[in-house]
Design a protein around this motif. Sequence first.
Motif, mmCIF file in Angstrom:
data_model
loop_
_atom_site.group_PDB
_atom_site.id
_atom_site.type_symbol
_atom_site.label_atom_id
_atom_site.label_comp_id
_atom_site.label_asym_id
_atom_site.label_seq_id
_atom_site.Cartn_x
_atom_site.Cartn_y
_atom_site.Cartn_z
ATOM 1 N N ARG A 104 -14.879 22.596 -25.131
ATOM 2 C CA ARG A 104 -13.586 23.180 -24.734
ATOM 3 C C ARG A 104 -12.412 22.217 -24.940
ATOM 4 O O ARG A 104 -11.307 22.649 -25.243
ATOM 5 C CB ARG A 104 -13.617 23.589 -23.261
ATOM 6 N N LEU A 105 -12.681 20.904 -24.759
ATOM 7 C CA LEU A 105 -11.583 19.945 -24.933
ATOM 8 C C LEU A 105 -11.210 19.835 -26.420
ATOM 9 O O LEU A 105 -10.027 19.904 -26.776
ATOM 10 C CB LEU A 105 -11.970 18.573 -24.357
ATOM 11 N N ALA A 106 -12.220 19.700 -27.273
ATOM 12 C CA ALA A 106 -11.949 19.607 -28.721
ATOM 13 C C ALA A 106 -11.253 20.885 -29.203
ATOM 14 O O ALA A 106 -10.331 20.833 -30.029
ATOM 15 C CB ALA A 106 -13.257 19.389 -29.479
ATOM 16 N N GLU A 107 -11.674 22.011 -28.665
ATOM 17 C CA GLU A 107 -11.093 23.295 -29.073
ATOM 18 C C GLU A 107 -9.624 23.392 -28.671
ATOM 19 O O GLU A 107 -8.756 23.754 -29.478
ATOM 20 C CB GLU A 107 -11.903 24.413 -28.417
ATOM 21 N N LYS A 108 -9.348 23.022 -27.430
ATOM 22 C CA LYS A 108 -7.955 23.063 -26.955
ATOM 23 C C LYS A 108 -7.087 22.080 -27.751
ATOM 24 O O LYS A 108 -5.950 22.397 -28.105
ATOM 25 C CB LYS A 108 -7.896 22.693 -25.463
ATOM 26 N N ASN A 109 -7.635 20.891 -28.042
ATOM 27 C CA ASN A 109 -6.877 19.910 -28.828
ATOM 28 C C ASN A 109 -6.597 20.454 -30.230
ATOM 29 O O ASN A 109 -5.485 20.305 -30.761
ATOM 30 C CB ASN A 109 -7.647 18.583 -28.949
#
Length: 358
Positions: A104-109
Amino acid sequence: MLKPSATIGILGGGQLARMLALAAAPLGLRCHVYSPEKDSCAFDVVHAGTCAAYEDEGALGRFAGAVDVITYEFENVPAKTAAFLARRKPVFPNPQVLETTQDRLAEKNFVSVLKIATAPYAPVHSATQLAEAVQTVGLPAVLKTRQLGYDGKGQAKITKGGDAVAAWRSVHNAPCILEGFIDFEREVSVVSARAQDGRVECFDVTENEHRDHILKISHVPAKVTPALAREASRIATRIAKAFDYVGVLAVEMFVVSNGRRQAVLVNEIAPRVHNSGHWTIDGATVSQFEQHIRAIAGWPLARPVRLGQRVEMVNLIGAEVNEAARWLTVPGTAVHIYGKGEARSRRKMGHVTRVWPR
Ligand code: AMP
């Protein structure tokens, strides 16, 4: 370009794989499903099946040898499995997409770098960092595990004055992101397809209603302005291009309104056919499943046109599937039952789609 009677390999054997295989058949293409679960409902409708673990390199090698192109029905394909297969046969969408969408963090970034709006968010790897994240993001907020969360699993809401540390414990101190809680007006998604030549086709923006974190109803047209619908489709198109994506991609979004103007925030990306696109089987001139098959086969996409002034898809969850018969005689309604075994609670067992003529 795949020739008729070529074989498509699909990782995963659930209803999405089943509906992909059902869409491949009229195009003269065969499917071979690879799934570790022997009672996978996609096995019932495919040319060939392999039941083996995703780590079984012998079985993976034989599977790769038996197919012409490989795709997947879920985003949590182990990275090693995807890499192993990609060395042997073309894998679409490309496995780098998995690295981003599994986290989720990589996706949001990834989305933020494209200057596309999301809920405010911050990484959380410790109780101390959670306190900082609460300062940045504000409350109420949702703590979500970075990996392996779906249908509301691995999520904890933190209310104003609530106990952040209890939320952190409830997700078992796993790496997380904290997201500002969005008081959205509605939830929508854009299911888009990108072909190998880079052409993108989007289905109509779909409005989604969740119950208990599980999608219950999708309907088109969504209650959004034409400008917002264009913006939502542009966002999905930009994301697909940025991934150099091939296949169907779904982008879930929150619609927020500040006064009279609506805006969208991206919530989540699904690198696959998506539940909110099931209405396209009966409610559009081409389904999301056929578009995905066309894209990965190197065939041109169709331009989707909605059939009917309104289309609604309702999921049959758990024991609701036992009432499917009552839909059989409702005019304009198509019943889809996935042929899964036990109707466990929260399990997606089927769906019905109703098309209201124009
Ligand atoms: P997700 O697993 O991120 O797709 O979340 C599942 C559902 O939880 C969404 O479809 C929303 O209904 C709700 N939800 C998730 N994140 C938020 C948020 N930041 N603000 C408000 N509701 C949320």
